[in-house]
Design a protein around this motif. Structure first.
Motif, PDB file in Angstrom:
ATOM      1  N   HIS A  44       0.798  -1.044   0.096  1.00 29.34           N
ATOM      2  CA  HIS A  44       0.061  -0.013   0.004  1.00 29.34           C
ATOM      3  C   HIS A  44       0.816   1.638  -0.073  1.00 29.34           C
ATOM      4  O   HIS A  44       1.768   1.257   0.579  1.00 29.34           O
ATOM      5  N   GLU A  45       0.401   2.229  -0.829  1.00 27.14           N
ATOM      6  CA  GLU A  45       1.267   3.336  -0.913  1.00 27.14           C
ATOM      7  C   GLU A  45       0.390   4.717  -0.929  1.00 27.14           C
ATOM      8  O   GLU A  45      -0.974   4.749  -1.652  1.00 27.14           O
ATOM      9  N   TRP A  46       0.701   5.615  -0.169  1.00 29.13           N
ATOM     10  CA  TRP A  46      -0.064   6.941  -0.443  1.00 29.13           C
ATOM     11  C   TRP A  46       0.688   8.113  -0.668  1.00 29.13           C
ATOM     12  O   TRP A  46       1.925   8.374  -0.039  1.00 29.13           O
ATOM     13  N   LEU A  47       0.221   9.114  -1.364  1.00 30.96           N
ATOM     14  CA  LEU A  47       0.731  10.574  -1.270  1.00 30.96           C
ATOM     15  C   LEU A  47      -0.481  11.465  -0.860  1.00 30.96           C
ATOM     16  O   LEU A  47      -1.524  11.594  -1.441  1.00 30.96           O
ATOM     17  N   ALA A  77      -7.421  13.789   4.344  1.00 31.25           N
ATOM     18  CA  ALA A  77      -8.219  13.106   5.414  1.00 31.25           C
ATOM     19  C   ALA A  77      -8.406  11.917   4.780  1.00 31.25           C
ATOM     20  O   ALA A  77      -8.468  10.894   5.429  1.00 31.25           O
ATOM     21  N   GLU A  78      -8.623  11.601   3.507  1.00 28.05           N
ATOM     22  CA  GLU A  78      -8.870  10.442   2.836  1.00 28.05           C
ATOM     23  C   GLU A  78      -7.928   9.532   2.856  1.00 28.05           C
ATOM     24  O   GLU A  78      -7.724   8.208   3.209  1.00 28.05           O
ATOM     25  N   VAL A  79      -6.334  10.093   2.709  1.00 27.73           N
ATOM     26  CA  VAL A  79      -5.093   9.321   3.124  1.00 27.73           C
ATOM     27  C   VAL A  79      -5.140   8.755   4.430  1.00 27.73           C
ATOM     28  O   VAL A  79      -4.823   7.731   4.857  1.00 27.73           O
ATOM     29  N   CYS A  80      -5.446   9.650   5.309  1.00 28.56           N
ATOM     30  CA  CYS A  80      -5.448   9.421   6.915  1.00 28.56           C
ATOM     31  C   CYS A  80      -6.492   8.178   7.113  1.00 28.56           C
ATOM     32  O   CYS A  80      -6.035   7.183   8.003  1.00 28.56           O
ATOM     33  N   ALA A  81      -7.737   8.368   6.661  1.00 31.47           N
ATOM     34  CA  ALA A  81      -8.637   7.293   6.970  1.00 31.47           C
ATOM     35  C   ALA A  81      -8.274   6.016   6.143  1.00 31.47           C
ATOM     36  O   ALA A  81      -8.356   4.828   6.912  1.00 31.47           O
TER      37      ALA A  81
END
Length: 227
Positions: A44-47, A77-81
């Motif tokens: 899983h990867e997020w920016l 907020a979407e990334v954090c969730a």
């Protein structure tokens, strides 16, 4: 009884806007799940389109500018969730999550969840190679950064200070330590409980050392997340 390193385990890392976990904002995040042989099962990867400007000092470390984050990232907020959701699912399944200097990353995540009105995952079981190394090889001289530990344990490490590279290095170091120190061969929940005590003891020892010069020095030994 199978030790944690013989079963599936994950690792988690954040790159952020600063050093203080109480105020830092998430820029990138990685969570990687591996099997008992260390082979990747999920990545899983997020920016994050971070809401505050990324200081030049932080951008110089992880390579993400404010402009790039806002142009290419998901809403913060979407990334954090999503991060909280993946971690929560892992913990609910009893899968340990490795994090180097876990009290930083989980504190950052907790503060971000609070900002967005989200419920942070209860971080357990967590395995922290930083705490483990200080416990099993406490008298070794030299730095105990992730880079230093990869060199000491012979783990390959490229693209340091990107969250994905740091996650894979954390897994490599932890598995190398498990191969060297049988005392770390435990169920994940038991090792988690041991680290709570080890972190507190290590902080108290460091605080005692600092107070030789500064009687007011305080070292927080709360682990794996600070209030």
């Amino acid at each position: 009884m199978n030790s944690w390193h013989e079963l599936p385990h994950a690792a988690f890392d954040l790159e952020t806007t600063g050093r203080d976990p109480q105020t830092a904002r998430i820029v990138t995040a990685s969570i990687i799940l591996v099997n008992g042989q260390g082979e990747v099962l999920k990545h899983h990867e997020w920016l994050s389109a971070v809401e505050e400007d990324i200081p030049a000092e932080a951008a110089a470390i992880h390579g993400i500018s404010t402009e790039h984050a806002r142009a290419q990232g998901q809403p913060a907020a979407e990334v954090c969730a999503e991060i909280a959701g993946v971690l929560g699912s892992l913990f609910a399944a009893g899968i340990p999550v490795l994090a180097f200097n876990a009290s930083y990353d989980f504190t950052v995540l907790n503060r971000e969840c609070e900002r967005f009105g989200l419920t942070p995952p209860a971080p357990a079981p967590v395995i922290d190679p930083y705490i483990l190394d200080k416990q099993v090889d406490r008298y070794r001289r030299g730095k105990r950064t992730l880079t230093a530990l990869t060199e000491h344990y012979g783990v390959g490490f490229e693209n340091a200070h990107t969250s994905a590279a740091d996650v894979m290095a954390t897994i490599g170091v932890a598995r190398a330590m498990a191969g060297k120190f049988p005392v770390l061969h435990r169920e994940a929940t038991l090792l988690h409980e041991a680290q709570v005590n080890w972190a507190r003891e290590q902080a108290a020892s460091f605080q005692e050392y600092l107070r030789r010069k500064d009687p007011s020095a305080v070292v927080d030994g709360t682990w794996p997340a600070r209030s």
